[in-house]
Design an enzyme around this catalytic site. Structure first.
Site, PDB file in Angstrom:
ATOM      1  N   SER A  39      48.009  42.221  49.087  1.00 24.77           N
ATOM      2  CA  SER A  39      46.747  42.007  48.375  1.00 24.77           C
ATOM      3  C   SER A  39      45.610  42.838  48.954  1.00 24.77           C
ATOM      4  O   SER A  39      44.489  42.784  48.441  1.00 24.77           O
ATOM      5  CB  SER A  39      46.377  40.522  48.375  1.00 24.77           C
ATOM      6  OG  SER A  39      46.315  40.042  49.692  1.00 24.77           O
ATOM      7  N   ASN A 125      45.766  30.170  54.721  1.00 23.27           N
ATOM      8  CA  ASN A 125      45.432  29.332  53.568  1.00 23.27           C
ATOM      9  C   ASN A 125      44.004  28.798  53.638  1.00 23.27           C
ATOM     10  O   ASN A 125      43.275  28.831  52.638  1.00 23.27           O
ATOM     11  CB  ASN A 125      46.420  28.168  53.450  1.00 23.27           C
ATOM     12  CG  ASN A 125      47.846  28.656  53.262  1.00 23.27           C
ATOM     13  OD1 ASN A 125      48.078  29.851  53.118  1.00 23.27           O
ATOM     14  ND2 ASN A 125      48.808  27.735  53.283  1.00 23.27           N
ATOM     15  N   THR A 170      19.794  32.654   8.914  1.00 22.25           N
ATOM     16  CA  THR A 170      20.984  31.848   9.212  1.00 22.25           C
ATOM     17  C   THR A 170      22.049  32.320   8.230  1.00 22.25           C
ATOM     18  O   THR A 170      21.718  32.740   7.111  1.00 22.25           O
ATOM     19  CB  THR A 170      20.731  30.330   9.042  1.00 22.25           C
ATOM     20  OG1 THR A 170      20.345  30.081   7.693  1.00 22.25           O
ATOM     21  CG2 THR A 170      19.650  29.823   9.968  1.00 22.25           C
ATOM     22  N   HIS A 171      23.285  32.302   8.659  1.00 18.32           N
ATOM     23  CA  HIS A 171      24.397  32.834   7.851  1.00 18.32           C
ATOM     24  C   HIS A 171      24.167  34.289   7.459  1.00 18.32           C
ATOM     25  O   HIS A 171      24.685  34.743   6.431  1.00 18.32           O
ATOM     26  CB  HIS A 171      24.619  32.015   6.565  1.00 18.32           C
ATOM     27  CG  HIS A 171      24.704  30.542   6.788  1.00 18.32           C
ATOM     28  ND1 HIS A 171      25.894  29.869   6.916  1.00 18.32           N
ATOM     29  CD2 HIS A 171      23.734  29.610   6.942  1.00 18.32           C
ATOM     30  CE1 HIS A 171      25.661  28.585   7.116  1.00 18.32           C
ATOM     31  NE2 HIS A 171      24.356  28.395   7.144  1.00 18.32           N
ATOM     32  N   SER A 292      26.883  60.982  19.305  1.00 13.64           N
ATOM     33  CA  SER A 292      28.233  61.170  18.791  1.00 13.64           C
ATOM     34  C   SER A 292      28.648  62.610  19.060  1.00 13.64           C
ATOM     35  O   SER A 292      27.825  63.525  18.976  1.00 13.64           O
ATOM     36  CB  SER A 292      28.251  60.892  17.292  1.00 13.64           C
ATOM     37  OG  SER A 292      29.346  61.560  16.683  1.00 13.64           O
ATOM     38  N   ASN A 300      23.485  55.866  19.071  1.00 16.10           N
ATOM     39  CA  ASN A 300      24.375  54.708  19.113  1.00 16.10           C
ATOM     40  C   ASN A 300      23.945  53.683  20.163  1.00 16.10           C
ATOM     41  O   ASN A 300      23.549  54.049  21.257  1.00 16.10           O
ATOM     42  CB  ASN A 300      25.809  55.160  19.405  1.00 16.10           C
ATOM     43  CG  ASN A 300      26.422  55.906  18.240  1.00 16.10           C
ATOM     44  OD1 ASN A 300      26.032  55.693  17.092  1.00 16.10           O
ATOM     45  ND2 ASN A 300      27.356  56.791  18.520  1.00 16.10           N
ATOM     46  N   GLU A 305      26.928  47.260  22.343  1.00 16.44           N
ATOM     47  CA  GLU A 305      28.320  47.095  21.900  1.00 16.44           C
ATOM     48  C   GLU A 305      29.209  46.739  23.090  1.00 16.44           C
ATOM     49  O   GLU A 305      30.081  45.871  23.011  1.00 16.44           O
ATOM     50  CB  GLU A 305      28.822  48.383  21.244  1.00 16.44           C
ATOM     51  CG  GLU A 305      28.068  48.715  19.956  1.00 16.44           C
ATOM     52  CD  GLU A 305      28.308  50.159  19.549  1.00 16.44           C
ATOM     53  OE1 GLU A 305      29.300  50.418  18.861  1.00 16.44           O
ATOM     54  OE2 GLU A 305      27.507  51.032  19.943  1.00 16.44           O
ATOM     55  N   TYR A 332      48.363  25.274  48.890  1.00 14.87           N
ATOM     56  CA  TYR A 332      48.389  26.725  48.665  1.00 14.87           C
ATOM     57  C   TYR A 332      49.724  27.167  48.087  1.00 14.87           C
ATOM     58  O   TYR A 332      50.784  26.788  48.576  1.00 14.87           O
ATOM     59  CB  TYR A 332      48.127  27.484  49.980  1.00 14.87           C
ATOM     60  CG  TYR A 332      48.095  28.987  49.726  1.00 14.87           C
ATOM     61  CD1 TYR A 332      46.948  29.610  49.252  1.00 14.87           C
ATOM     62  CD2 TYR A 332      49.243  29.762  49.882  1.00 14.87           C
ATOM     63  CE1 TYR A 332      46.925  30.958  48.955  1.00 14.87           C
ATOM     64  CE2 TYR A 332      49.239  31.123  49.588  1.00 14.87           C
ATOM     65  CZ  TYR A 332      48.074  31.710  49.133  1.00 14.87           C
ATOM     66  OH  TYR A 332      48.056  33.048  48.829  1.00 14.87           O
ATOM     67  N   GLN A 337      46.764  33.881  45.038  1.00 12.32           N
ATOM     68  CA  GLN A 337      46.297  35.214  45.430  1.00 12.32           C
ATOM     69  C   GLN A 337      45.685  35.976  44.243  1.00 12.32           C
ATOM     70  O   GLN A 337      44.856  36.853  44.433  1.00 12.32           O
ATOM     71  CB  GLN A 337      47.474  36.003  46.015  1.00 12.32           C
ATOM     72  CG  GLN A 337      47.150  37.429  46.411  1.00 12.32           C
ATOM     73  CD  GLN A 337      48.203  38.022  47.336  1.00 12.32           C
ATOM     74  OE1 GLN A 337      48.223  37.726  48.506  1.00 12.32           O
ATOM     75  NE2 GLN A 337      49.097  38.829  46.789  1.00 12.32           N
ATOM     76  N   LYS A 340      41.453  36.420  43.202  1.00 13.85           N
ATOM     77  CA  LYS A 340      40.415  37.357  43.633  1.00 13.85           C
ATOM     78  C   LYS A 340      40.218  38.508  42.646  1.00 13.85           C
ATOM     79  O   LYS A 340      39.079  38.874  42.341  1.00 13.85           O
ATOM     80  CB  LYS A 340      40.745  37.877  45.035  1.00 13.85           C
ATOM     81  CG  LYS A 340      40.421  36.822  46.098  1.00 13.85           C
ATOM     82  CD  LYS A 340      40.915  37.199  47.465  1.00 13.85           C
ATOM     83  CE  LYS A 340      42.400  37.025  47.610  1.00 13.85           C
ATOM     84  NZ  LYS A 340      42.880  35.636  47.374  1.00 13.85           N
TER      85      LYS A 340
HETATM   86  N1  ARG Z   1      46.546  37.217  50.653  1.00 16.18           N
HETATM   87  C1  ARG Z   1      46.661  35.807  50.516  1.00 16.18           C
HETATM   88  C2  ARG Z   1      45.833  35.345  49.309  1.00 16.18           C
HETATM   89  O1  ARG Z   1      45.013  36.071  48.897  1.00 16.18           O
HETATM   90  C3  ARG Z   1      46.182  35.134  51.738  1.00 16.18           C
HETATM   91  C4  ARG Z   1      46.827  33.807  51.956  1.00 16.18           C
HETATM   92  C5  ARG Z   1      48.248  33.980  52.275  1.00 16.18           C
HETATM   93  N2  ARG Z   1      48.839  32.739  52.624  1.00 16.18           N
HETATM   94  C6  ARG Z   1      50.158  32.612  52.729  1.00 16.18           C
HETATM   95  N3  ARG Z   1      50.599  31.444  53.025  1.00 16.18           N
HETATM   96  N4  ARG Z   1      50.959  33.602  52.502  1.00 16.18           N
HETATM   97  O2  ARG Z   1      45.997  34.256  48.784  1.00 16.18           O
END
Ligand code: ARG
Length: 474
Positions: A39, A125, A170-171, A292, A300, A305, A332, A337, A340
């Site tokens: 990650s 975690n 309206t509408h 354009s 534009n 948009e 967890y 993961q 994010k």
């Molecule tokens: N990269 C993991 C995440 O974003 C971190 C937590 C990992 N925990 C684990 N038990 N492998 O969730």
């Protein structure tokens, strides 16, 4: 044989990258797993939070005697050096699994084996949940500031639109006349509510998970209240299993952002329409118009948009998160993961949309004459019905009578107020008098003087209330 196929004899282990686990395995993860599992390409952004939370954790470990005072100092200094390296770009191209592994590896590089004590009583975690909450708290400040800036821009532009009248729709149909200020403020109020929603969500974001361990609490008696204070959280999470698996805060913030996106989309849809040649109510400044490649005449409104389109993306982020959460047990799971990428995407999206929308609102030109020219007498139909009510006709009846007058006007191809008096009197004896009494467009708008209506007093009250609501620091 492809690298991902199980083999009898393990392939030679890859060059040993720093890893936070692996003792129980004879050989390392395949490239294919690594590509899925890593990650760092997403979560490297959490390094400032990871370092801050690690420093607070070092102090907590020092207080319970897991670290000697010398080790504690050594580690804190080491983490500062790690932060410097990361600020200089040490995350770029790093091979580590995630931001937590990266920070720990760099700490090893800075201070050697004592770095191995950092992860005592802590799990990724509780760590990742803490980092992400810290990141979100900061991101919320920026989002709130961007929303307030757009709110202020709408209020500022509304100020010059108090005396500018246009058809209210309206509408998509002519309904009743309103003030341009009233229309702009109708787009400002939702942003105020969005800010309230964010402030409310913020209280729940600011709950500290650190000290929850992997799922059942930390094996070392760290003082979570002191940790909470050191990191600027409001409260301490109540259940470690919940705290490590809880992403409600991500869902709440994503929902609010999806709703912000929806509000921007509605503003965008309205301004795209008003910028069209047929309406011509507004014109975007050159700085917020696009051309354009084929048609030289185009101006534009891409800005609005795109503001409209990004609502779909923001909703997608929310739906993806909720779908991820719905299938997993407490605690967890690696599914989490994915949170994010979604959260970062939503914040990044609004971070470009809001300033652009703000600039476009600040710089657009009003065409009050076009707005006035669009006012046609059919917008007075309700006024006529109301005048008949004042003459004692029940509203239901007066609605029907004015409806007949509308039909006459359409048949004769004249504006509603130009139907011959004799024809109007033929529909109802009071109707001719009502038409003669209609007064100005301004009178019409002022006749709807309830709080919140389009009258001058109501609009001025709203302007004042929203000026305060969007003032810097409010
Ligand atoms: N990269 C993991 C995440 O974003 C971190 C937590 C990992 N925990 C684990 N038990 N492998 O969730």
């Amino acid at each position: 044989m492809p690298a991902h196929q199980p083999t009898e004899t393990p392939p030679p282990p890859p060059p040993p990258a720093h890893q936070m686990w692996g003792g129980r395995f004879a050989f390392g993860p395949s490239e294919a797993l690594d590509a899925l599992n890593r990650s760092l390409p997403v979560d490297h952004r959490l390094w400032p939070q990871d370092v801050a939370a690690s420093k607070a954790w070092v102090q907590a470990l020092g207080r319970v005697g897991v670290l000697s005072p010398a080790e504690e100092t050594h580690m804190l200094e080491g983490l500062d050096r790690v932060a410097e390296r990361l600020a200089d770009g040490a995350a770029a191209g790093a091979p580590d699994e995630d931001v937590h592994t990266l920070v720990e590896r760099l700490l090893y590089e800075e201070i050697g084996a004592v770095a191995g004590k950092l992860h005592t009583g802590r799990s990724r975690n509780d760590q990742v949940a803490t980092d992400l909450r810290l990141w979100t708290l900061e991101a919320l400040d920026q989002l709130d500031a961007d929303l307030a800036a757009l709110g202020r821009a709408l209020v500022e532009r509304a100020r010059e639109g108090v005396d500018v009248l246009l058809p209210g729709y309206t509408h998509g149909q002519h309904a009743q006349p309103v003030r341009w200020a009233f229309v702009l403020l109708a787009h400002a109020w939702p942003l105020g509510r969005d800010r309230q929603r964010l402030a409310d969500a913020r209280r729940r974001v600011a709950e500290l998970p650190l000290g929850s361990g992997a799922l059942a609490g930390s094996g070392f008696p760290v003082d979570r209240v002191l940790l909470k204070e050191a990191l600027g959280f409001r409260s301490v999470s109540a259940n470690a299993l919940d705290a490590t698996g809880d992403r409600d805060f991500v869902a709440e913030v994503l929902f609010t952002m999806a709703l912000v996106g929806t509000h921007l989309s509605r503003l965008g849809a309205e301004l795209v329409l008003y910028a069209s040649a047929e309406f011509g109510f507004v014109q975007l400044s050159d700085a917020f118009s696009t051309g354009s490649s084929l048609m030289p005449q185009k101006r534009n409104p891409d800005v609005f948009e795109l503001a409209r389109a990004k609502a779909g993306r923001l909703l997608g982020d929310l739906v993806a998160l909720l779908t991820t959460l719905k299938g997993i047990p407490a605690g967890y799971q690696k599914d989490l993961q994915e949170d994010k990428a979604l959260l970062f995407d939503a914040f990044d999206t609004l971070a470009v949309v809001l300033p652009a929308a703000t600039g476009a609102v600040q710089t657009l030109t009003l065409n009050a004459a076009r707005m006035a020219a669009a006012l046609d007498a059919s917008l007075r139909a309700t006024d006529l019905a109301d005048l008949l009510v004042e003459a004692g006709v029940p509203f239901h009846e007066s609605h029907g009578l004015v409806g007949k007058l509308v039909r006459e006007a359409e048949r004769a191809g004249v504006p509603l107020d130009k139907v011959p008096a004799a024809v109007a009197a033929g529909i109802h004896p009071q109707l001719g008098a009502a038409v003669a009494q209609l007064g100005t467009w301004e009178d019409s708008v002022e006749s709807r003087a309830t709080a919140g209506g389009a009258s001058r007093k109501s609009v001025e009250d709203q302007l004042e209330e929203l000026r305060k609501a969007f003032a810097p620091g409010a």
